[in-house]
Design a protein around this motif. Structure first.
Motif, PDB file in Angstrom:
ATOM      1  N   GLY A  83      -4.464   0.976   7.016  1.00 29.61           N
ATOM      2  CA  GLY A  83      -3.340   0.106   6.684  1.00 29.61           C
ATOM      3  C   GLY A  83      -3.538  -1.328   7.124  1.00 29.61           C
ATOM      4  N   ALA A  84      -4.061  -1.518   8.344  1.00 26.68           N
ATOM      5  CA  ALA A  84      -4.289  -2.877   8.853  1.00 26.68           C
ATOM      6  C   ALA A  84      -5.345  -3.600   8.035  1.00 26.68           C
ATOM      7  N   PHE A  85      -6.374  -2.868   7.614  1.00 29.49           N
ATOM      8  CA  PHE A  85      -7.436  -3.438   6.786  1.00 29.49           C
ATOM      9  C   PHE A  85      -6.874  -3.912   5.444  1.00 29.49           C
ATOM     10  N   VAL A  86      -6.006  -3.102   4.852  1.00 26.27           N
ATOM     11  CA  VAL A  86      -5.382  -3.458   3.578  1.00 26.27           C
ATOM     12  C   VAL A  86      -4.472  -4.667   3.755  1.00 26.27           C
ATOM     13  N   GLU A  87      -3.711  -4.706   4.860  1.00 32.48           N
ATOM     14  CA  GLU A  87      -2.829  -5.838   5.131  1.00 32.48           C
ATOM     15  C   GLU A  87      -3.611  -7.151   5.177  1.00 32.48           C
TER      16      GLU A  87
END
Length: 405
Positions: A83-87
């Motif tokens: 999720g953090a990577f996508v953000e």
């Protein structure tokens, strides 16, 4: 001009893009989301490969089918941890999704060619599963930014494509398997999926005026996992998927047990696929019109409960039940991200959405196994309705504890 203090607060938190004209919402959000999801959603067609691969490599169908379970597991886990990577960068995440998903198919082709079950698990399950998770997550926040007044419709468009993907992929796969080898089929699919996924990758863009928060230090996964509201959402999301996966895959043997004609069973299964896709779009669009979005889950679980009761009382209703539960199963996926946005805001939505998709990973490993366990213990598929009826009631109760921020 903003009409209320809450509007200003939302702007400050980065939810309302300043001066966004929305002119590219289809080109830069909806179309790329559809292209990505229509490709990765073909994972639901894996059952078409189970017997051919089993016969070719000399392993049981259950062992081969486990590759699908692994793919769903790593879909959920890669979304949870990615999720953090996508953000940070949707372009990197959508590109990595394309590389992993297509690379996983290429490894699967090699695994079948050399008759290696472990490589099948690595290629289709692990590598392909990572591609699934990142590809599933990448377009969602972008869609909700462009369609800020219709977040449910936005996610419904994307997730609907995921649900309909098997309807598109199945005839293509069947055509190829009848003409070329299994390995060649997978290699052709690599080419067929790589092009639209790359187009989606290049088109996908957030609104130009959207300013991504510089720091997300306020987000802690452990904090979310201690939040009673998030826990309730995770559990009822998990239960809805578990119930769907306990029932939908056994449609054929269940209806056979009820002496339904094979031609009618085939028709029911096809209709189930259509309702799975339509449920994702219709329910999420309806949720935009509700005063409290969580009420859509009251409807989802209420329909499911009444359907189960009708099937227990009237076994002939089971065909209709399978179709209706296919729609509520699909609806659960499309409504969860907008509900998270309503409850927690848009700032960390990709992380929160990814975290809750870990429920999908867990349900993917136990849903179908639950149905098989019940069948072994009771010697009847119909008993599954009793168990999932209880689970749906628990899910409904949990959904009633969720309040908007």
């Amino acid at each position: 001009m903003y009409t209320s203090l809450s509007d200003k607060e939302e702007l400050y938190r980065g939810v309302i893009p300043m001066n966004s004209t929305m002119q590219n919402k289809w080109k830069n959000a909806a179309i790329p989301a559809i292209l990505l999801h229509i490709c990765i959603g073909s994972v639901y067609s894996f059952s078409l490969f189970a017997k051919p691969i089993s016969d070719y490599i000399g392993k049981s169908q259950s062992l081969v089918q486990f590759a699908f379970s692994l793919a769903i597991f790593f879909l959920g886990m890669s979304a949870a941890f990615g999720g953090a990577f996508v953000e940070r960068n949707i372009h990197r995440s959508s590109l990595l999704s394309t590389v992993c998903f297509c690379g996983g198919l290429a490894l699967t082709a090699l695994a079948v060619h050399i008759k290696s079950l472990p490589l099948l698990y690595i290629g289709y399950g692990f590598v392909g599963g990572i591609g699934l998770g990142l590809g599933y997550l990448s377009p969602v926040k972008t869609l909700m930014l462009w369609f800020k007044d219709n977040k449910g419709l936005a996610t419904g468009i994307s997730v609907c494509a995921f649900g309909f993907a098997s309807t598109v992929a199945s005839p293509i796969i069947t055509f190829l398997l009848n003409r070329v080898s299994i390995s060649t089929t997978f290699l052709i699919l690599v080419g067929l999926y790589f092009i639209p996924m790359m187009i989606g990758h290049f088109l996908l863009q957030k609104p130009k005026d959207w300013i991504e928060p510089k720091s997300n230090a306020d987000f802690k996964a452990i904090t979310m996992l201690r939040d009673n509201k998030f826990i309730a959402m995770w559990v009822f999301f998990f239960l809805n998927i578990t119930c769907g996966l306990a029932l939908i895959p056994i449609a054929n043997p269940m209806l056979t047990e009820l002496n339904v004609k094979p031609t009618l069973i085939a028709l029911v299964v096809s209709i189930m696929g259509v309702f799975n896709g339509c449920g994702r779009l219709v329910f999420s669009a309806v949720s935009d019109k509700l005063k409290k979005r969580v009420h859509i889950y009251y409807l989802i679980f209420g329909i499911s409960i009444m359907t189960v009761i009708a099937s227990i009382v009237y076994h002939d209703f089971s065909m209709v039940a399978l179709i209706l539960i296919s729609s509520t199963y699909g609806a659960g996926f499309s409504c969860i991200a907008p509900l998270l946005a309503d409850c927690y805001g848009m700032k960390n939505i990709s992380k929160q959405h990814g975290l809750i998709l870990s429920a999908w990973a867990c349900a993917g490993l136990c849903g179908n196994q639950l149905a098989m366990f019940i069948k072994r213990q009771t010697d009847s598929y119909m008993t599954v309705f009793y168990v999932i009826g209880v689970l749906y009631i628990i899910a409904l109760i949990l959904s009633m504890t969720v309040k908007k921020r």
